[in-house]
Design a protein around this motif. Sequence first.
Motif, PDB file in Angstrom:
ATOM      1  N   ALA A 156      37.169  19.314  56.163  1.00  0.00           N
ATOM      2  CA  ALA A 156      35.877  19.993  56.958  1.00  0.00           C
ATOM      3  C   ALA A 156      35.713  19.705  58.429  1.00  0.00           C
ATOM      4  N   LEU A 157      36.045  18.463  58.935  1.00  0.00           N
ATOM      5  CA  LEU A 157      36.100  18.471  60.391  1.00  0.00           C
ATOM      6  C   LEU A 157      36.958  19.214  61.272  1.00  0.00           C
ATOM      7  N   PRO A 158      38.201  19.309  60.870  1.00  0.00           N
ATOM      8  CA  PRO A 158      39.018  20.268  61.853  1.00  0.00           C
ATOM      9  C   PRO A 158      38.625  21.866  61.635  1.00  0.00           C
ATOM     10  N   ALA A 159      38.506  22.129  60.402  1.00  0.00           N
ATOM     11  CA  ALA A 159      37.934  23.568  60.114  1.00  0.00           C
ATOM     12  C   ALA A 159      36.508  23.662  60.888  1.00  0.00           C
ATOM     13  N   VAL A 218      32.098  11.588  66.516  1.00  0.00           N
ATOM     14  CA  VAL A 218      32.097  10.370  65.876  1.00  0.00           C
ATOM     15  C   VAL A 218      30.591  10.528  65.011  1.00  0.00           C
ATOM     16  N   SER A 219      29.647  11.105  65.460  1.00  0.00           N
ATOM     17  CA  SER A 219      28.380  11.119  64.543  1.00  0.00           C
ATOM     18  C   SER A 219      28.776  12.020  63.206  1.00  0.00           C
ATOM     19  N   LEU A 220      29.588  12.882  63.392  1.00  0.00           N
ATOM     20  CA  LEU A 220      29.974  13.679  62.299  1.00  0.00           C
ATOM     21  C   LEU A 220      30.861  12.965  61.347  1.00  0.00           C
ATOM     22  N   ILE A 221      31.665  12.238  61.763  1.00  0.00           N
ATOM     23  CA  ILE A 221      32.797  11.399  60.977  1.00  0.00           C
ATOM     24  C   ILE A 221      31.537  10.438  60.318  1.00  0.00           C
ATOM     25  N   ALA A 222      30.629   9.611  60.938  1.00  0.00           N
ATOM     26  CA  ALA A 222      29.916   8.529  60.454  1.00  0.00           C
ATOM     27  C   ALA A 222      29.175   9.518  59.381  1.00  0.00           C
ATOM     28  N   LEU A 223      28.520  10.568  59.574  1.00  0.00           N
ATOM     29  CA  LEU A 223      27.970  11.253  58.513  1.00  0.00           C
ATOM     30  C   LEU A 223      28.620  11.622  57.366  1.00  0.00           C
ATOM     31  N   ALA A 230      37.373  15.609  40.457  1.00  0.00           N
ATOM     32  CA  ALA A 230      37.466  14.914  41.693  1.00  0.00           C
ATOM     33  C   ALA A 230      37.677  15.917  42.826  1.00  0.00           C
ATOM     34  N   GLY A 231      38.591  16.747  42.598  1.00  0.00           N
ATOM     35  CA  GLY A 231      38.861  17.966  43.502  1.00  0.00           C
ATOM     36  C   GLY A 231      37.646  18.905  43.842  1.00  0.00           C
ATOM     37  N   LEU A 232      36.775  19.247  42.661  1.00  0.00           N
ATOM     38  CA  LEU A 232      35.676  19.807  42.804  1.00  0.00           C
ATOM     39  C   LEU A 232      34.706  19.309  43.909  1.00  0.00           C
ATOM     40  N   VAL A 233      34.495  18.062  43.626  1.00  0.00           N
ATOM     41  CA  VAL A 233      33.533  17.042  44.460  1.00  0.00           C
ATOM     42  C   VAL A 233      33.958  17.123  45.875  1.00  0.00           C
ATOM     43  N   VAL A 234      35.473  17.149  46.114  1.00  0.00           N
ATOM     44  CA  VAL A 234      36.036  17.062  47.655  1.00  0.00           C
ATOM     45  C   VAL A 234      35.579  18.491  48.210  1.00  0.00           C
ATOM     46  N   VAL A 235      36.119  19.420  47.339  1.00  0.00           N
ATOM     47  CA  VAL A 235      35.610  20.940  47.933  1.00  0.00           C
ATOM     48  C   VAL A 235      34.178  20.960  48.326  1.00  0.00           C
ATOM     49  N   ALA A 236      33.292  20.630  47.733  1.00  0.00           N
ATOM     50  CA  ALA A 236      31.803  20.601  47.480  1.00  0.00           C
ATOM     51  C   ALA A 236      31.630  19.927  48.838  1.00  0.00           C
ATOM     52  N   MET A 237      31.954  18.572  48.871  1.00  0.00           N
ATOM     53  CA  MET A 237      31.565  17.841  50.040  1.00  0.00           C
ATOM     54  C   MET A 237      32.250  18.561  51.390  1.00  0.00           C
ATOM     55  N   ALA A 238      33.405  18.820  51.316  1.00  0.00           N
ATOM     56  CA  ALA A 238      34.071  19.764  52.484  1.00  0.00           C
ATOM     57  C   ALA A 238      33.274  20.708  52.936  1.00  0.00           C
ATOM     58  N   THR A 239      32.847  21.717  51.936  1.00  0.00           N
ATOM     59  CA  THR A 239      32.091  22.568  52.203  1.00  0.00           C
ATOM     60  C   THR A 239      30.709  22.545  52.932  1.00  0.00           C
ATOM     61  N   GLY A 240      29.903  21.450  52.470  1.00  0.00           N
ATOM     62  CA  GLY A 240      28.585  21.145  53.189  1.00  0.00           C
ATOM     63  C   GLY A 240      28.958  20.475  54.510  1.00  0.00           C
ATOM     64  N   LEU A 241      30.189  19.635  54.509  1.00  0.00           N
ATOM     65  CA  LEU A 241      30.302  19.166  55.831  1.00  0.00           C
ATOM     66  C   LEU A 241      30.662  20.265  56.824  1.00  0.00           C
ATOM     67  N   GLY A 295      30.138  23.248  56.922  1.00  0.00           N
ATOM     68  CA  GLY A 295      28.796  23.978  57.417  1.00  0.00           C
ATOM     69  C   GLY A 295      27.683  23.076  58.379  1.00  0.00           C
ATOM     70  N   VAL A 296      27.726  21.813  58.526  1.00  0.00           N
ATOM     71  CA  VAL A 296      27.144  20.854  59.260  1.00  0.00           C
ATOM     72  C   VAL A 296      27.950  20.839  60.625  1.00  0.00           C
ATOM     73  N   THR A 297      29.025  20.798  60.385  1.00  0.00           N
ATOM     74  CA  THR A 297      29.910  20.270  61.618  1.00  0.00           C
ATOM     75  C   THR A 297      30.222  21.728  62.405  1.00  0.00           C
ATOM     76  N   SER A 298      30.241  22.935  61.548  1.00  0.00           N
ATOM     77  CA  SER A 298      30.382  24.212  62.517  1.00  0.00           C
ATOM     78  C   SER A 298      29.278  24.490  63.336  1.00  0.00           C
ATOM     79  N   ILE A 299      27.890  24.309  62.816  1.00  0.00           N
ATOM     80  CA  ILE A 299      26.689  24.626  63.442  1.00  0.00           C
ATOM     81  C   ILE A 299      26.655  23.464  64.578  1.00  0.00           C
ATOM     82  N   ALA A 300      26.841  22.463  64.275  1.00  0.00           N
ATOM     83  CA  ALA A 300      26.652  21.353  65.205  1.00  0.00           C
ATOM     84  C   ALA A 300      27.663  21.601  66.665  1.00  0.00           C
ATOM     85  N   VAL A 301      28.769  21.918  66.301  1.00  0.00           N
ATOM     86  CA  VAL A 301      29.521  22.298  67.269  1.00  0.00           C
ATOM     87  C   VAL A 301      29.289  23.564  67.841  1.00  0.00           C
ATOM     88  N   THR A 302      28.661  24.526  67.358  1.00  0.00           N
ATOM     89  CA  THR A 302      28.203  25.622  68.168  1.00  0.00           C
ATOM     90  C   THR A 302      27.022  25.312  68.857  1.00  0.00           C
TER      91      THR A 302
END
Length: 793
Positions: free
Chosen positions: A324-327, A358-363, A22-33, A35-42
């Motif tokens: 993922a979101l704060p980072a 809100v959109s990123l949280i929903a995603l 479960a930890g590996l999946v959380v890390v993988a999901m956090a990594t993908g999210l 990436g999307v969050t950092s680029i979307a914020v930029t």
Amino acid sequence: MSIPKRVVRKVGADLWNAGGRAGLVVVAMATGLFGVTSIAVTNAVLTRELPHSFDAIAPASAVIRTEPLPDSILARVATIPGVGAVDGGRVLAGRAEIGEERKPVVLFTVADYGRMTVNVLRPAAGAWPPPRGTVLLERAAVRVAGLQTGAPLSMATGSGPATSLAVVGTVHDFSLAPAWQEGVIYGYVARETMARLAGDNGLTSVRIIVAERRTDVPYIREVAQRVAVAIERSGVRVRDVQIPPPGEHPHQSQMNALLGIQQVFGLVALLLSGALIVVLTTAMLVQHRRQIGTMKAVGASRGALVKMYLLWVHVLAGCAALIALPAGVIAGRAYARFIAEMLNFDVVNDAVPALLVVSLIALGGLLPVAVAMRPIFRAAAMTTREALGEAMPNALVRTRGRRSSLLDTRAGRLTLLGAGNAVRVRGRFALVVATLALGGALFLAAVNMGRSFQGTVAVNVARLGYDIALDIAAETPPGSIETAVLSVPGVSRVETAVRARAALANVADNEANAFVISSAAAPSLPPNLTRLEGRWLAAADGRVVVANHIWLREHPRYAVGDSIDLLIGTVSSRWLLAGIVREVMTPARLYAPNEVLERATRGRERTTQVHIVTTDHNAAAEKRVIAAIDRRLADDRIAIAGMSGLRDTQQHRSDHVLVIVSSLLAAAAISLLVGGLGLATMLSVSVFERSQEIGVMRAVGATRWQLILLVVAEGGCVALAGWLGSIAVSLPATYLLNNAFGRMMLGTPLDLYLSAGAIPALGAVAATVALFASGLPAWRASRLEPRALLVAA
């Protein structure tokens, strides 16, 4: 909706038992999210701040270049209908001697530093406005000049001697492309200093802002033409009119290309992390079949089971989002400031829009649920009889016929058995291999795109066929220039050509911007050009032109065979468009026969281009010959408008996308990381599922190292399949990326170049990931006693 406490307790227990998986999946999901969050914020910060910062300098709607004119004409221009603001300035090109190098310098001045209304400058440090005999450097040009406040800038203009200007500070001019990308030193001087250097006090550019409809290009063109006519009637010749894209920074297209492609990479990484949810959820549901059957037997409904397992997925998604979101927000803001520094502007407000959050949280919450729906619904739809049947494929049945091989110490037999284990659950194998392949393919495509850009630029620069380019602005006979340059030691060959500014003369063209028309030899096509349509110039051609692809993109109404009315100076003439050529990293340009263009520009403003081939083709010889040519032409009183070496030209062109390529590699690395986490998740699940089988193997005498080799072989098989898939997928991905990026940046697809070292490097990474991803769970399992393994699953 309340959730029973017993359900919450069961979900918590399931997650606890899943442990590292479960930890590996959380890390993988956090990594993908992430990436999307950092680029979307930029993207959100830059798309808001760049136009805001650009609007703050009151960018010109149009620039009219003229012969030197008095300040009084600016007052007349201000009264022309449609003109909202007007300002004047002057530009002077020269070259600075810094150490042993000659670097191009462009000096600017304005009508009145105290009352700027268009393309407003902002003091950055030091004196303001620039005192007489001094210069302020544009802040991004400091790294090009290598000079600090107090140092002298020795600059030569035309054929005159060098003048020393003291650097007294810096200024910010956001209307220009960053100096480090252009390889030019931008400086700002007082009117009196400019008059001393140029020989008169007149202004040579009129910048206007239209009073209304500031994004309406046809209207801006109409007002600019009124201004040009008024200036001509005042007795001052207008050289040309330029209308920049309304409200766009010169390098905004670069930023848009970068962020657009990076956003795609980030979304791919997020989708890949979603695939890991499917792997873990499916494996967990297979293990829970008896539990599902028992719950159904005591009255649990399908809906209750679906809600329970969706809660399980929501908990994983929530943990990933908390990471993922704060980072991602922090990284996105930092990245936005980095890009802003590269584009030479300041981020004043880095706040993230609430709607985006809100959109990123929903995603982050909806995507895991969406991908887990199918296995959860399928498991919940099982009948009680199906669920209480055999919970897992009987590992002993699968291995019974091969038990002797388990005790065989030969690595080859264990490797084959590990490969068989890898494809035991084919759907999972395919999903993880696809995840690895896509992540690796994006990485290879990004590396290949960078290599393709560098190769495209390098090959096209090399095809120019010369080492040094020199521009002579004065009306000097080409023969005199060739004689002077050939006398310089180290010069092997000299070629000259005529270049002039031209514009479309037909008002129906609705296109006022000037462009370059250059002379070229016929009938041989220069090696740096590639014919796309029509033909090249012929020896018997009269008024015939060939356009490069950028010119055609800016004038789409024309096609091969059309007539073009060109205005060169004040004379209009009709020319035939005979062909289209591809020309990399150059502005819009037309080519005409040498003698024809020589006659058409005689007595008008033009530049003689001098292409010089040196005897030694290296950077040291290039610098030495440039300095010698500079001295010789100064002795002959031949005014130099500009001079550059081929290697500097290539470097400056490459610098245009240095940030983009580096950023794409970082984004691709995120996708590659998610693929590696997918492999680790699969192997962790696989080892857990085969705990009973491993226990039996230990009980009948398998050694610890045999078990480790077995699992490592399984991981290696998956990694090898993913690596081979990466190579296959990277080829079309590179083609698509080269096509999209090339058209956005150069107006033409990039030439295809593949990085020779990227594939083995990716293979080494895949092997390393496979070793760690498989070795760790295998080592843990091998340390357990057979009794513990037999009751673990």
